[in-house]
Design a protein around this motif. Structure first.
Motif, PDB file in Angstrom:
ATOM      1  N   GLU A  84       2.729  -0.287  -3.386  1.00 14.00           N
ATOM      2  CA  GLU A  84       1.845  -0.686  -4.471  1.00 14.00           C
ATOM      3  C   GLU A  84       0.530   0.089  -4.352  1.00 14.00           C
ATOM      4  O   GLU A  84      -0.142   0.035  -3.323  1.00 14.00           O
ATOM      5  CB  GLU A  84       1.582  -2.194  -4.440  1.00 14.00           C
ATOM      6  CG  GLU A  84       2.822  -3.021  -4.713  1.00 14.00           C
ATOM      7  CD  GLU A  84       2.493  -4.480  -4.953  1.00 14.00           C
ATOM      8  OE1 GLU A  84       1.283  -4.800  -5.074  1.00 14.00           O
ATOM      9  OE2 GLU A  84       3.433  -5.298  -5.024  1.00 14.00           O
ATOM     10  N   ASP A 138       8.800  -1.530  -1.644  1.00 15.73           N
ATOM     11  CA  ASP A 138       7.962  -0.828  -2.618  1.00 15.73           C
ATOM     12  C   ASP A 138       6.624  -0.450  -2.001  1.00 15.73           C
ATOM     13  O   ASP A 138       6.199  -0.982  -0.979  1.00 15.73           O
ATOM     14  CB  ASP A 138       7.712  -1.711  -3.849  1.00 15.73           C
ATOM     15  CG  ASP A 138       9.006  -2.118  -4.532  1.00 15.73           C
ATOM     16  OD1 ASP A 138       9.934  -1.294  -4.531  1.00 15.73           O
ATOM     17  OD2 ASP A 138       9.066  -3.245  -5.057  1.00 15.73           O
ATOM     18  N   VAL A 164      -0.574  -0.272  -0.409  1.00 16.24           N
ATOM     19  CA  VAL A 164       0.015  -1.313   0.423  1.00 16.24           C
ATOM     20  C   VAL A 164       1.529  -1.198   0.356  1.00 16.24           C
ATOM     21  O   VAL A 164       2.108  -1.029  -0.730  1.00 16.24           O
ATOM     22  CB  VAL A 164      -0.448  -2.718  -0.039  1.00 16.24           C
ATOM     23  CG1 VAL A 164       0.127  -3.796   0.878  1.00 16.24           C
ATOM     24  CG2 VAL A 164      -1.962  -2.790  -0.071  1.00 16.24           C
ATOM     25  N   ARG A 165       2.161  -1.310   1.517  1.00 17.43           N
ATOM     26  CA  ARG A 165       3.625  -1.340   1.591  1.00 17.43           C
ATOM     27  C   ARG A 165       4.069  -2.800   1.479  1.00 17.43           C
ATOM     28  O   ARG A 165       3.781  -3.632   2.343  1.00 17.43           O
ATOM     29  CB  ARG A 165       4.096  -0.737   2.916  1.00 17.43           C
ATOM     30  CG  ARG A 165       5.609  -0.764   3.137  1.00 17.43           C
ATOM     31  CD  ARG A 165       6.307   0.264   2.273  1.00 17.43           C
ATOM     32  NE  ARG A 165       7.728   0.317   2.560  1.00 17.43           N
ATOM     33  CZ  ARG A 165       8.292   1.176   3.412  1.00 17.43           C
ATOM     34  NH1 ARG A 165       7.531   2.047   4.067  1.00 17.43           N
ATOM     35  NH2 ARG A 165       9.583   1.185   3.604  1.00 17.43           N
ATOM     36  N   VAL A 166       4.781  -3.137   0.401  1.00 19.94           N
ATOM     37  CA  VAL A 166       5.255  -4.494   0.166  1.00 19.94           C
ATOM     38  C   VAL A 166       6.772  -4.453   0.067  1.00 19.94           C
ATOM     39  O   VAL A 166       7.333  -4.111  -0.990  1.00 19.94           O
ATOM     40  CB  VAL A 166       4.641  -5.109  -1.111  1.00 19.94           C
ATOM     41  CG1 VAL A 166       5.142  -6.524  -1.310  1.00 19.94           C
ATOM     42  CG2 VAL A 166       3.128  -5.068  -1.041  1.00 19.94           C
ATOM     43  N   GLY A 167       7.441  -4.796   1.156  1.00 20.72           N
ATOM     44  CA  GLY A 167       8.894  -4.772   1.160  1.00 20.72           C
ATOM     45  C   GLY A 167       9.422  -3.376   0.879  1.00 20.72           C
ATOM     46  O   GLY A 167       9.020  -2.398   1.531  1.00 20.72           O
ATOM     47  N   GLY A 176       0.318  -1.071   6.015  1.00 13.58           N
ATOM     48  CA  GLY A 176       1.753  -0.854   6.096  1.00 13.58           C
ATOM     49  C   GLY A 176       2.079   0.573   6.483  1.00 13.58           C
ATOM     50  O   GLY A 176       1.311   1.508   6.195  1.00 13.58           O
TER      51      GLY A 176
END
Length: 404
Positions: A341, A339, A334-337, A295
C-alpha cells in the motif's frame, strides 16, 4: 504459374464453359452406351442395337439440363430424374439416361449439407430403382435395375465426400487467416502498450524534474539581488535536477535500443530503495516530505517497485505544482499481507489547478500503472484540505506464474 493452376483459373473465370463441357461429355457417354448390347459372359457388342428416337430425345434434354446444374441443382435433379423415369417406363431400359440424373445428384450432394444429401439421395434412389423394377420390361432382379441402385448411391456418396473435403479446406484456410489476423492484432496491441509505457515513463521523468527546475529557478530569480548565496544554491539544485533528468531520459530512451547494443544502459530501474533520494530532491526545492516505510520489501518484483516509485514521484510532483506554498507531504509504503500500500497525502489548500480538476496525464499514468499490475488506485481531496493518493499493488502480479 503452372499449367494446372492456369487451367483452374480459367475454369473459375468461365463456369458456363465447364458445365457445357460436362454436359457434352455426359451426352456422348449416354449415346455411346445406348449402342452397346451386353452378351452375358462373352462381353458386349457394339452397334447390335440402335436407340429409339424417344431415347435420343430424352438424352438430349437431360444433357441440356446439366448445363444449369450448378445454378439450379435441385431443379436440374428433378428434371433429369423425371426424364430417367420416363425412359425406364417407356423407352429401352438399357438407354442410360439415368447417368444424367446421377451427375445431377452428385452436384446436389456436393453443394448442400449432409442431411439434405441423405434425404434427396434416398428419394432419388428409391424412385429411379422402383421405376426400373416395376415399370420396365425387364425382370425386377435384372442387373440393369441393380445398376441404377448402385450408380445413384455412388453419385450421392461422391458428392458428399467432395463437399466434406471442401469444408475441411475452407476451415483450414479460415483458421490460417484468423491466426494471421490474431498475430497482427497482438503485434499492434504490444506496440501500443509499449508506446504507452514509454510515454508514461517520459512523462513521469520530465514532469518531476521540470517541476523542480521551475521551482528552483523561481527561487533564484527572486533572491538573485538580495541573497546571491541562496540564489547560487538554487541554481546548483537546478543543475542537479537537470542532470538527473538527462540521466533518466537517457536510460528511458535506451530501452528503445536493440538487444545486445553495448551503448544501452545497464543500471537498474528506480525502486523503493531510492525513496529517500527522491524525497531529498523535493526537500531541496522547499517541499517538506516525510517518508515512512514498514514491512520487508526485499522480495518485491521489479515491476511493483518501479510502479510504487513512479506513483510517489508523480504524487509529490503534483503536490509541488498544485498544493501551494507552505504545504507538507507525507509518504508511506506499507506491506499488508500480499499487497503493498502506497499513500501520499498533503495538507495544502490546493486551487483551481488541483490534480483532480486538470486534464493532465499524471493521475491517468498512475492509474494505468496500477491497473497493469492488477491493483487499485484511489485519489481525491482530503477532508479539511489537501489531497490523497492511495494505491494497492499486489506483490504477485498477473504476469507472474505461481511456483510450486
Amino acid at each position: 504459374m503452372s499449367t494446372l493452376e492456369r487451367a483452374r483459373c480459367s475454369v473459375r473465370a468461365h463456369p458456363w464453359a465447364l458445365d457445357a463441357g460436362v454436359a457434352a461429355g455426359v451426352l456422348g457417354c449416354m449415346v455411346a452406351g445406348s449402342f452397346v448390347t451386353p452378351r452375358g459372359t462373352d462381353g458386349a457388342s457394339w452397334g447390335a442395337r440402335t436407340p429409339a428416337a424417344l431415347s435420343l430425345l430424352l438424352m438430349l434434354l437431360a444433357a441440356g439440363a446439366l448445363v444449369f446444374r450448378r445454378r439450379a441443382a435441385m431443379p436440374v435433379l428433378a428434371v433429369t430424374g423425371t426424364l430417367a423415369v420416363v425412359e425406364c417406363v417407356t423407352g429401352d431400359p438399357r438407354a442410360p439416361v439415368t447417368m444424367a440424373a446421377v451427375v445431377a445428384l452428385y452436384t446436389v450432394a456436393s453443394t448442400t449439407d449432409r442431411t439434405t444429401t441423405l434425404r434427396v439421395g434416398l428419394l432419388t434412389m428409391t424412385v429411379l430403382t422402383a421405376a426400373a423394377m416395376l415399370g420396365g420390361p425387364l425382370p425386377w432382379y435384372a442387373q440393369e435395375n441393380l445398376g441404377v441402385l448402385a450408380w445413384t448411391g455412388i453419385g450421392a456418396t461422391a458428392g458428399d465426400a467432395v463437399r466434406s473435403r471442401r469444408a475441411v479446406v475452407q476451415a483450414i484456410r479460415e483458421r490460417a487467416e484468423r491466426a494471421e489476423r490474431t498475430r497482427e492484432e497482438e503485434a499492434r496491441r504490444r506496440v501500443a502498450e509499449e508506446r504507452l509505457r514509454i510515454a508514461r515513463d517520459l512523462h513521469d521523468v520530465v514532469a518531476h524534474h521540470i517541476a523542480l527546475v521551475n521551482v528552483q529557478a523561481g527561487v533564484a530569480a527572486h533572491v538573485m539581488d538580495k541573497r546571491p548565496d541562496q540564489a547560487k544554491e538554487a541554481l546548483a539544485h537546478v543543475r542537479e535536477a537537470s542532470r538527473s533528468a538527462l540521466d533518466e531520459l537517457r536510460a528511458t530512451v535506451g530501452l528503445l535500443r536493440q538487444s545486445g547494443d553495448p551503448e544501452a544502459p545497464t543500471e537498474p530501474a528506480p525502486g523503493l530503495s531510492r525513496l529517500e533520494d527522491l524525497a531529498g530532491t523535493f526537500r531541496s526545492a522547499g517541499l517538506p516530505v516525510e517518508v515512512a516505510r514498514a514491512g520487508p520489501d526485499a522480495d518485491l518484483p521489479a515491476a511493483v517497485e518501479l510502479a510504487a516509485y513512479r506513483i510517489v514521484q508523480e504524487a509529490l510532483t503534483n503536490v509541488q505544482k498544485h498544493a501551494g506554498t507552505g504545504a507538507r507531504a507525507e509518504v508511506s509504503v506499507v506491506r499488508v499481507g500480499p499487497d503493498i500500500e502506497v499513500t501520499v497525502v498533503d495538507d495544502g489548500p490546493g486551487g483551481p489547478s488541483a490534480p483532480g480538476t486538470g486534464g493532465g496525464h499524471g493521475l491517468l499514468g498512475m492509474r494505468e500503472r496500477v491497473t497493469a499490475l492488477g491493483g487499485t488506485l484511489t485519489t481525491g481531496p482530503r477532508y479539511g484540505g489537501g489531497f490523497r493518493v492511495h494505491a494497492i499493488l499486489p506483490v504477485k502480479t498477473r504476469t507472474e506464474t505461481p511456483t510450486a
